[in-house]
Design a protein around this motif. Structure first.
Motif, PDB file in Angstrom:
ATOM      1  N   PHE A   1       0.920  -1.211   0.021  1.00 53.35           N
ATOM      2  CA  PHE A   1      -0.090  -0.078  -0.032  1.00 53.35           C
ATOM      3  C   PHE A   1       0.846   1.118   0.206  1.00 53.35           C
ATOM      4  CE2 PHE A   1      -2.444  -3.607   1.630  1.00 53.35           C
ATOM      5  CZ  PHE A   1      -3.808  -3.364   1.272  1.00 53.35           C
ATOM      6  N   ARG A   2       0.358   2.256  -0.289  1.00 50.32           N
ATOM      7  CA  ARG A   2       1.144   3.630  -0.325  1.00 50.32           C
ATOM      8  C   ARG A   2       1.419   3.895   0.877  1.00 50.32           C
ATOM      9  NH1 ARG A   2      -0.205   8.594   0.967  1.00 50.32           N
ATOM     10  NH2 ARG A   2      -2.367   8.337   1.408  1.00 50.32           N
ATOM     11  N   LEU A   3       2.620   4.322   1.271  1.00 44.49           N
ATOM     12  CA  LEU A   3       3.398   4.560   2.382  1.00 44.49           C
ATOM     13  C   LEU A   3       4.173   3.265   2.995  1.00 44.49           C
ATOM     14  CD1 LEU A   3       1.496   7.562   3.823  1.00 44.49           C
ATOM     15  CD2 LEU A   3       3.298   7.611   2.626  1.00 44.49           C
ATOM     16  N   ASP A   4       3.738   2.284   2.479  1.00 45.48           N
ATOM     17  CA  ASP A   4       4.581   0.979   2.954  1.00 45.48           C
ATOM     18  C   ASP A   4       6.267   1.395   2.653  1.00 45.48           C
ATOM     19  OD1 ASP A   4       2.388  -0.240   3.791  1.00 45.48           O
ATOM     20  OD2 ASP A   4       2.400  -1.754   2.115  1.00 45.48           O
ATOM     21  N   VAL A   5       6.913   0.818   3.933  1.00 49.21           N
ATOM     22  CA  VAL A   5       8.270   0.839   3.620  1.00 49.21           C
ATOM     23  C   VAL A   5       8.752  -0.732   3.376  1.00 49.21           C
ATOM     24  CG1 VAL A   5      10.533   1.232   4.469  1.00 49.21           C
ATOM     25  CG2 VAL A   5       8.647   2.803   4.952  1.00 49.21           C
ATOM     26  N   VAL A   6       9.680  -0.921   2.292  1.00 47.23           N
ATOM     27  CA  VAL A   6       9.939  -2.429   2.124  1.00 47.23           C
ATOM     28  C   VAL A   6      11.582  -2.447   2.540  1.00 47.23           C
ATOM     29  CG1 VAL A   6      10.217  -4.238   0.500  1.00 47.23           C
ATOM     30  CG2 VAL A   6       8.270  -2.803   0.484  1.00 47.23           C
ATOM     31  N   SER A   7      11.905  -3.276   3.099  1.00 41.56           N
ATOM     32  CA  SER A   7      13.415  -3.564   3.471  1.00 41.56           C
ATOM     33  C   SER A   7      13.953  -4.770   3.322  1.00 41.56           C
ATOM     34  CB  SER A   7      13.918  -2.942   4.752  1.00 41.56           C
ATOM     35  OG  SER A   7      13.222  -3.653   5.866  1.00 41.56           O
ATOM     36  N   THR A   8      15.017  -5.115   2.753  1.00 45.35           N
ATOM     37  CA  THR A   8      15.634  -6.507   2.580  1.00 45.35           C
ATOM     38  C   THR A   8      16.772  -6.367   3.311  1.00 45.35           C
ATOM     39  OG1 THR A   8      16.761  -5.568   0.472  1.00 45.35           O
ATOM     40  CG2 THR A   8      14.915  -6.570   0.214  1.00 45.35           C
ATOM     41  N   GLY A   9      17.214  -7.572   3.828  1.00 44.73           N
ATOM     42  CA  GLY A   9      18.462  -7.828   4.571  1.00 44.73           C
ATOM     43  C   GLY A   9      19.614  -8.128   3.726  1.00 44.73           C
ATOM     44  N   PRO A  10      20.663  -8.450   4.455  1.00 42.25           N
ATOM     45  CA  PRO A  10      21.835  -8.902   3.440  1.00 42.25           C
ATOM     46  C   PRO A  10      21.606 -10.299   2.807  1.00 42.25           C
ATOM     47  CG  PRO A  10      22.396  -8.395   5.730  1.00 42.25           C
ATOM     48  CD  PRO A  10      20.947  -8.078   5.729  1.00 42.25           C
ATOM     49  N   ASN A  11      22.126 -10.369   1.598  1.00 46.49           N
ATOM     50  CA  ASN A  11      21.742 -11.569   0.848  1.00 46.49           C
ATOM     51  C   ASN A  11      20.153 -12.023   0.511  1.00 46.49           C
ATOM     52  OD1 ASN A  11      24.510 -12.134   0.563  1.00 46.49           O
ATOM     53  ND2 ASN A  11      24.666 -12.849   2.711  1.00 46.49           N
ATOM     54  N   SER A  12      19.382 -10.799   0.584  1.00 45.71           N
ATOM     55  CA  SER A  12      17.971 -10.810   0.495  1.00 45.71           C
ATOM     56  C   SER A  12      17.523  -9.927  -0.769  1.00 45.71           C
ATOM     57  CB  SER A  12      17.144 -10.408   1.595  1.00 45.71           C
ATOM     58  OG  SER A  12      17.453 -11.141   2.899  1.00 45.71           O
ATOM     59  N   SER A  13      16.409 -10.332  -1.502  1.00 41.44           N
ATOM     60  CA  SER A  13      15.906  -9.679  -2.594  1.00 41.44           C
ATOM     61  C   SER A  13      14.453  -9.649  -2.605  1.00 41.44           C
ATOM     62  CB  SER A  13      16.292 -10.048  -3.988  1.00 41.44           C
ATOM     63  OG  SER A  13      16.191 -11.596  -4.130  1.00 41.44           O
ATOM     64  N   SER A  14      13.538  -8.804  -3.365  1.00 42.90           N
ATOM     65  CA  SER A  14      12.383  -9.293  -3.556  1.00 42.90           C
ATOM     66  C   SER A  14      11.948  -8.478  -4.962  1.00 42.90           C
ATOM     67  CB  SER A  14      11.529  -8.241  -2.488  1.00 42.90           C
ATOM     68  OG  SER A  14      11.775  -7.025  -2.600  1.00 42.90           O
ATOM     69  N   GLY A  15      10.750  -9.091  -5.540  1.00 40.18           N
ATOM     70  CA  GLY A  15      10.109  -8.680  -6.819  1.00 40.18           C
ATOM     71  C   GLY A  15       8.908  -8.123  -6.413  1.00 40.18           C
ATOM     72  N   ILE A  16       8.763  -6.811  -6.901  1.00 39.17           N
ATOM     73  CA  ILE A  16       7.416  -6.123  -6.666  1.00 39.17           C
ATOM     74  C   ILE A  16       6.807  -5.874  -8.145  1.00 39.17           C
ATOM     75  CG2 ILE A  16       6.295  -3.939  -5.786  1.00 39.17           C
ATOM     76  CD1 ILE A  16       8.643  -4.038  -3.870  1.00 39.17           C
TER      77      ILE A  16
ATOM     78  N   LEU B   1      14.398  -5.167  -5.814  1.00 41.54           N
ATOM     79  CA  LEU B   1      15.214  -4.759  -4.761  1.00 41.54           C
ATOM     80  C   LEU B   1      16.176  -5.734  -4.567  1.00 41.54           C
ATOM     81  CD1 LEU B   1      12.411  -3.328  -2.261  1.00 41.54           C
ATOM     82  CD2 LEU B   1      13.541  -2.312  -4.259  1.00 41.54           C
ATOM     83  N   GLY B   2      17.413  -5.484  -4.295  1.00 41.42           N
ATOM     84  CA  GLY B   2      18.553  -6.135  -3.955  1.00 41.42           C
ATOM     85  C   GLY B   2      18.756  -6.079  -2.570  1.00 41.42           C
ATOM     86  N   SER B   3      20.028  -6.610  -2.007  1.00 43.12           N
ATOM     87  CA  SER B   3      20.238  -6.796  -0.758  1.00 43.12           C
ATOM     88  C   SER B   3      20.195  -5.603   0.185  1.00 43.12           C
ATOM     89  CB  SER B   3      21.388  -7.635  -0.550  1.00 43.12           C
ATOM     90  OG  SER B   3      22.744  -6.981  -0.963  1.00 43.12           O
ATOM     91  N   SER B   4      20.168  -5.383   1.213  1.00 43.41           N
ATOM     92  CA  SER B   4      20.376  -4.202   2.148  1.00 43.41           C
ATOM     93  C   SER B   4      19.769  -2.987   1.387  1.00 43.41           C
ATOM     94  CB  SER B   4      21.922  -3.962   2.331  1.00 43.41           C
ATOM     95  OG  SER B   4      22.214  -5.168   3.110  1.00 43.41           O
ATOM     96  N   THR B   5      18.359  -3.175   0.948  1.00 46.99           N
ATOM     97  CA  THR B   5      17.796  -2.018   0.416  1.00 46.99           C
ATOM     98  C   THR B   5      16.662  -1.808   1.272  1.00 46.99           C
ATOM     99  OG1 THR B   5      18.381  -2.742  -1.815  1.00 46.99           O
ATOM    100  CG2 THR B   5      16.605  -1.252  -1.853  1.00 46.99           C
ATOM    101  N   GLU B   6      16.210  -0.273   1.159  1.00 48.41           N
ATOM    102  CA  GLU B   6      15.093   0.189   1.710  1.00 48.41           C
ATOM    103  C   GLU B   6      14.343   1.308   0.988  1.00 48.41           C
ATOM    104  OE1 GLU B   6      14.710   0.959   6.071  1.00 48.41           O
ATOM    105  OE2 GLU B   6      14.567   2.852   5.284  1.00 48.41           O
ATOM    106  N   VAL B   7      13.108   1.019   0.686  1.00 48.70           N
ATOM    107  CA  VAL B   7      12.281   1.853  -0.331  1.00 48.70           C
ATOM    108  C   VAL B   7      10.955   1.958   0.366  1.00 48.70           C
ATOM    109  CG1 VAL B   7      11.585  -0.021  -1.761  1.00 48.70           C
ATOM    110  CG2 VAL B   7      11.846   2.412  -2.580  1.00 48.70           C
TER     111      VAL B   7
END
Length: 152
Positions: free
Chosen positions: A60-75, A85-91
């Motif tokens: 949802f709008r205003l959600d903050v997504v963070s990935t840890g080391p050696n982690s990723s996500s596809g949105i 999103l690659g590792s150690s990312t915050e958006v």
């Protein structure tokens, strides 16, 4: 008379459930994106709570997504934009508006750290000037369809 009162109470009770169900459907439909993939330590902060997403989790709008080391996500956003999103990312999903019938568009992300691959969906074709990616040191106006951004 008693049967009429009971019947009215039942009708009112059912209509109350219907209104509540409709409100829930509208709230669920307000999502702006969903996770296509999640690998490793990924979290979503929504308001004052945090959750661990899985594939299919809505954003949802205003959600903050963070990935840890050696982690990723596809949105995947509702209009087809892809964000990996690659590792150690915050958006943070700052703004998202996609209403082509009213010609209203707005898409803004704030990336505080990490790296991501952005690939435009319909917004990039219909209103590329409405897309912005902000970082602590720069603002990126999206004019292309695919790029990589890294924030140290």
């Amino acid at each position: 008379m008693r049967n009429i009162i009971v019947a009215l109470m039942v009708i009112v009770g059912f209509s109350g459930l219907t209104i509540a169900q409709e409100a829930r459907v509208v709230a669920e439909d307000d999502h702006v994106a969903f996770f296509k993939s999640v690998s490793g330590d990924v979290k979503v902060v929504r308001g004052n709570s945090a959750l661990v997403p899985v594939a299919g989790t809505q954003l949802f709008r205003l959600d903050v997504v963070s990935t840890g080391p050696n982690s990723s996500s596809g949105i995947v956003f509702k209009e087809g934009t892809l964000l990996t999103l690659g590792s150690s990312t915050e958006v943070e999903i700052s703004r998202f508006l996609f209403q082509p019938e009213a010609e209203k568009y707005d898409f803004s992300l704030y990336m505080s750290k990490g790296e991501a691959i952005y690939s435009s969906g319909k917004l990039g074709k219909l209103a590329p000037g409405s897309i912005n990616l902000n970082t602590p040191r720069a603002a990126v106006g999206v004019r292309g369809t695919r790029f990589i951004v890294k924030v140290d």
